[in-house]
Design a protein around this motif. Structure first.
Motif, PDB file in Angstrom:
ATOM      1  N   ASP A  31       0.944  -1.312  -0.069  1.00 41.19           N
ATOM      2  CA  ASP A  31       0.076  -0.034  -0.068  1.00 41.19           C
ATOM      3  C   ASP A  31       0.930   1.335  -0.030  1.00 41.19           C
ATOM      4  N   GLU A  34       2.477   1.655  -3.519  1.00 41.35           N
ATOM      5  CA  GLU A  34       1.526   1.811  -4.715  1.00 41.35           C
ATOM      6  C   GLU A  34       1.483   3.574  -4.438  1.00 41.35           C
ATOM      7  N   GLN A  38       2.166   6.516  -7.193  1.00 46.52           N
ATOM      8  CA  GLN A  38       1.178   7.784  -7.620  1.00 46.52           C
ATOM      9  C   GLN A  38       1.651   8.888  -7.300  1.00 46.52           C
ATOM     10  N   LYS A  83      -8.206   8.599 -10.147  1.00 42.44           N
ATOM     11  CA  LYS A  83      -9.241   7.955  -9.431  1.00 42.44           C
ATOM     12  C   LYS A  83      -8.639   6.926  -8.682  1.00 42.44           C
ATOM     13  N   ASP A  84      -7.323   6.492  -8.948  1.00 48.07           N
ATOM     14  CA  ASP A  84      -6.410   5.565  -8.255  1.00 48.07           C
ATOM     15  C   ASP A  84      -6.080   6.169  -7.005  1.00 48.07           C
ATOM     16  N   TYR A  85      -5.895   7.715  -6.935  1.00 47.74           N
ATOM     17  CA  TYR A  85      -5.549   8.105  -5.709  1.00 47.74           C
ATOM     18  C   TYR A  85      -6.419   8.365  -4.524  1.00 47.74           C
ATOM     19  N   THR A  87      -7.753   6.311  -2.481  1.00 50.91           N
ATOM     20  CA  THR A  87      -7.522   5.538  -1.349  1.00 50.91           C
ATOM     21  C   THR A  87      -6.230   5.906  -0.614  1.00 50.91           C
ATOM     22  N   SER A  88      -5.600   6.157  -1.467  1.00 50.00           N
ATOM     23  CA  SER A  88      -3.870   6.597  -0.703  1.00 50.00           C
ATOM     24  C   SER A  88      -4.169   7.838  -0.123  1.00 50.00           C
TER      25      SER A  88
END
Length: 279
Positions: A31, A34, A38, A83-85, A87-88
């Motif tokens: 996690d 990733e 990003q 969009k993938d950001y 969660t982070s």
């Protein structure tokens, strides 16, 4: 710290990035890894805009579009490229203002190329393109708030100053000069023309004090890392040792022309990884 601080901009796509950033990030849990990739991807994309040869007004518009996308991300409506950001950002508490500061830093080179900025402007530039990246990174690494901000401040500046000193000649080919005006004047250099400045015999009088400033930032960074959990500082320590080695090579080589490029040997890189990756 920076993911790969380098002038011009931050040069996030450089070859050196592959050896320092990727090596440091591969040791992280999934996690965290990733999230860091990003952050790296974001930095690289805005850096590519700043360093492109497109019309300046188009580059400014493209950077402004990124500001809009960051705002949308934090308003709960992330655009496709971010969009993938989501969660982070939630998991690690990444701050909107740090993403925006990076864009602001990249933009400093766009209206006109930076040439002999005063020290305050240079420090602001370092904060935006390097320490802001560090402020995002230390949240991912899990450092305490106060020490994390301090580490980002000092290590970011150490890395960025090292890269400015490393890339003097490369920057000049792009019409850029990041050496501070006060240091140039103190050495008797009155020109801000990059090609003229890099040929000056007095250039070491400008570069050596800047190298010592970077060393002081490295030393303070070490003090901060030494008082924190070793696992939380593995990645920044690897980058610190790698860039400190670059700075030592630059000082040993000197700053008189002609300046041969410096490169950290493979043996040294492996030794840094073996010593710090598995603490």
């Amino acid at each position: 710290m920076t993911l790969e601080a380098a002038s011009p901009g931050a040069n996030y796509g450089s070859t050196a990035s592959g050896s320092s950033f990727y090596a440091a990030m591969r040791i992280l849990p999934r996690d965290q890894r990733e999230a860091m990739f990003q952050i790296y991807s974001f930095c690289r994309q805005v850096d590519d805009i700043a360093d492109s040869d497109g019309p300046r007004d188009e580059r400014l518009a493209a950077l402004q579009a990124w500001r809009g996308d960051i705002d949308a991300l934090y308003q709960g409506h992330p655009p496709e490229r971010l969009k993938d950001y989501v969660t982070s950002v939630k998991t690690f508490g990444l701050k909107r203002e740090d993403f925006l500061a990076i864009v602001d830093g990249m933009e400093m080179d766009v209206p006109q190329d930076i040439r002999a900025p005063d020290m305050a402007t240079l420090d602001l530039y370092c904060d935006r393109v390097a320490s802001a990246v560090g402020r995002l990174s230390v949240r991912v690494f899990g450092l305490p708030e106060e020490d994390g901000i301090l580490l980002a401040h000092h290590l970011g500046r150490a890395l960025q100053l090292t890269n400015i000193l490393r890339d003097i000649d490369e920057d000049a080919t792009l019409g850029r000069l990041y050496l501070p005006r006060e240091a140039l004047l103190h050495a008797g250099i009155t020109s801000s023309d990059p090609d003229r400045v890099i040929a000056e015999r007095a250039l070491p009088k400008v570069c050596l004090p800047l190298a010592q400033r970077a060393k002081a930032h490295f030393e303070t960074s070490d003090e901060i890392m030494n008082r924190n959990r070793r696992r939380a500082v593995r990645a920044p320590r690897i980058m610190s040792k790698y860039y400190h080695a670059i700075l030592d090579l630059l000082i040993a080589r000197g700053f008189n022309a002609p300046r041969e490029p410096v490169r950290v040997s493979k043996i040294t890189r492996i030794a840094i990884l073996l010593r710090y990756a598995f603490l």
